[in-house]
Design a protein around this motif. Structure first.
Motif, short mmCIF file in Angstrom:
data_model
loop_
_atom_site.label_atom_id
_atom_site.label_comp_id
_atom_site.label_asym_id
_atom_site.label_seq_id
_atom_site.Cartn_x
_atom_site.Cartn_y
_atom_site.Cartn_z
N ASP A 1 -5.28 2.97 -5.25
CA ASP A 1 -4.80 1.69 -4.74
C ASP A 1 -5.08 0.58 -5.75
OD1 ASP A 1 -3.87 2.70 -2.24
OD2 ASP A 1 -5.93 2.69 -1.49
N PHE B 1 -8.87 -5.15 1.92
CA PHE B 1 -8.65 -3.71 1.79
C PHE B 1 -9.96 -3.02 1.43
CE2 PHE B 1 -5.29 -0.62 -0.20
CZ PHE B 1 -5.55 0.30 0.80
N VAL C 1 0.88 -1.17 0.00
CA VAL C 1 0.00 0.00 0.00
C VAL C 1 0.91 1.22 0.00
CG1 VAL C 1 -1.77 1.30 1.24
CG2 VAL C 1 -1.80 -1.21 1.28
N ALA D 1 -9.79 0.85 0.44
CA ALA D 1 -9.00 1.09 -0.76
C ALA D 1 -9.60 2.20 -1.61
CB ALA D 1 -8.91 -0.19 -1.58
N HIS E 1 -2.44 -1.83 -7.61
CA HIS E 1 -2.57 -3.29 -7.56
C HIS E 1 -2.53 -3.89 -8.97
CE1 HIS E 1 -3.52 -7.16 -5.92
NE2 HIS E 1 -4.67 -7.24 -6.56
N ARG F 1 1.44 5.03 0.79
CA ARG F 1 0.88 6.10 1.57
C ARG F 1 1.97 7.12 1.93
NH1 ARG F 1 -3.10 4.36 -0.05
NH2 ARG F 1 -5.05 3.79 1.01
#
Length: 455
Positions: free
Chosen positions: A301, A284, A267, A297, A305, A269
């Protein structure tokens, strides 16, 4: 590998429909279809032929710093220079210091080839000044895995550690392989499905045509495309030929379902990668991912992914062709030409689909397994992939002719298929030629590759 989305779209994901709509939003009218070409190359020091470290006078950092004279803008992560951006294109680092150009979306292959040529001239100028060089091979020819320097990008440490738990060749993929790929658009869900199926079925043919990685640690490795072999045992959850794409009813929703079943890596951030390796993106979505407790999410995100999934063809808001080894200068132009001819003209796309539509799942998987070792000599039904390549190149050529995109000399895009035509006619890829030279004129001296295969 794509850079993180950096929180560009913080819209919370409340349902699967948002992810389906995100993929569907990639649909464009034919007039807006573009070509994006990406290619990686292996850096080395001219003084001792060792891989380029990140820091130093002859290094990846020196390359990125030197390229800025050509109006590339720097991109940093954690205070480290890790990429450059210019006019919709970027130069970035792969895990083992492979230098990658991610090209801008362009209208025709003549423009793509101009972009590639401009980039390689710039790279050559800076490399010559600092005593570096770059190889046009799909796998490092002599360097051992433990001797490849690691680049300072947060996601790579997470991936490197996780790769050791899911396959035997994941770190080989990260640190020693190089590819060339092209990214192409679709007009609708139905158009995406047809292009996805055709390009997935034909990836082994691209692997045979662009096979260019016969060396490992100074010796022949027994394969024409060792890069392709590496992908056979990297991470079964996120690689392969995706048989569900050929099932009735396949579309954007089914690809979202597949993506949700692929374990996460991270993730992103506040400029940091948080380790979520092996965890569930579905958790998520539900706000139960322990890495970011209580957070749900976002669309960014989901974009991140999708970038961590590595099948032979990957769907984002476009389709990525991922089956080829990187190669010499001309072949960096040949790959987009090959796929554009097949996928961007309707008659050619229909002909290609007619050619592959009765191939079985078992046949497609067997081709992928065998082509890494056998290349053009891979058997298929009552012929070989050399015969198939000739047929598919003919279809591609017809599609490029129909597009009628001309250069300043009045030539259409078929000029970029000439090397591929020659290889298919002779049944000899770059790998076959290099194997012959290694056994003959090179007398087993792998260091000759640093002169023969330099950009």
């Amino acid at each position: 590998m794509a850079a993180p989305s950096a929180g560009g779209n913080a819209q919370p994901l409340e349902n699967k429909a948002q992810m389906i709509d995100y993929l569907a939003a990639g649909s464009k009218p034919k007039s807006e279809w573009r070509i994006g070409t990406e290619h990686e190359k292996i850096g080395f020091s001219q003084a001792d032929f060792q891989p380029l470290p990140y820091d130093g006078s002859c290094s990846i950092y020196a390359m990125l710093e030197g390229l800025q004279r050509f109006n590339w803008e720097p991109v940093t992560e954690g205070g480290k220079l890790i990429a450059l951006k210019r006019e919709g294109a970027s130069v970035s680092l792969e895990p083992g210091g492979q230098l990658e150009l991610s090209g801008a979306p362009l209208e025709h292959v003549h423009q793509t080839c101009g972009e590639v040529s401009r980039h390689l001239r710039e790279v050559r100028e800076v490399a010559d000044e600092i005593g570096a060089g770059f190889l046009s091979l799909g796998f490092r020819p002599d360097t051992k895995l433990e001797d490849v320097p690691v680049m300072p990008k947060g996601r790579y440490k997470i991936m490197r550690d996780y790769m050791q738990t899911v396959g035997t060749h994941g770190r080989e993929m990260m640190f020693r392989t190089c590819t060339v790929q092209t990214n192409l658009d679709f007009g609708s869900e139905a158009d995406m499905v047809k292009k996805f199926r055709v390009s997935l079925a034909l990836q082994p043919i691209a692997t045979a045509l662009f096979a260019n990685s016969p060396f490992k640690e100074g010796q022949l490795n027994g394969y024409k495309s060792y890069r392709s072999r590496v992908w056979l045992d990297t991470d079964a959850d996120r690689t392969g030929m995706l048989p569900f794409v050929f099932e009735e009813g396949f579309g954007f929703e089914q690809y979202v379902d597949y993506a949700l079943n692929v374990p996460m890596y991270f993730v992103y951030r506040k400029g940091e990668y948080l380790n979520a390796a092996g965890k569930s993106f579905r958790d998520f979505l539900n706000g139960t991912l322990d890495v970011v407790p209580g957070e749900v999410a976002t669309l960014s995100d989901f974009e991140d992914h999708l970038s961590t999934i590595f099948p032979e063809v990957r769907l984002k808001q476009f389709l990525e062709m991922r089956g080829a080894d990187t190669g010499p200068w001309d072949e960096l132009c040949a790959l987009p030409a090959f796929w554009v001819g097949l996928l961007y003209d309707q008659n050619a796309l229909d002909a290609a689909w007619d050619y592959v539509k009765d191939w079985t799942e078992e046949e497609r998987q067997q081709l992928r397994a065998d082509v890494a070792r056998l290349g053009f000599q891979t058997p298929f039904r009552d012929k070989t992939l050399q015969d198939v390549a000739k047929d598919i190149l003919s279809i591609s050529r017809s599609g490029l002719k129909a597009r009628h995109k001309l250069n300043a000399h009045g030539e259409n895009e078929t000029v970029f298929l000439q090397d591929l035509d020659r290889m298919a006619l002779l049944g000899e890829s770059n790998a076959d030629r290099l194997i012959r030279q290694f056994k003959g004129a090179w007398d087993g001296d792998i260091m000759r590759s640093y002169k023969v295969c330099i950009y």
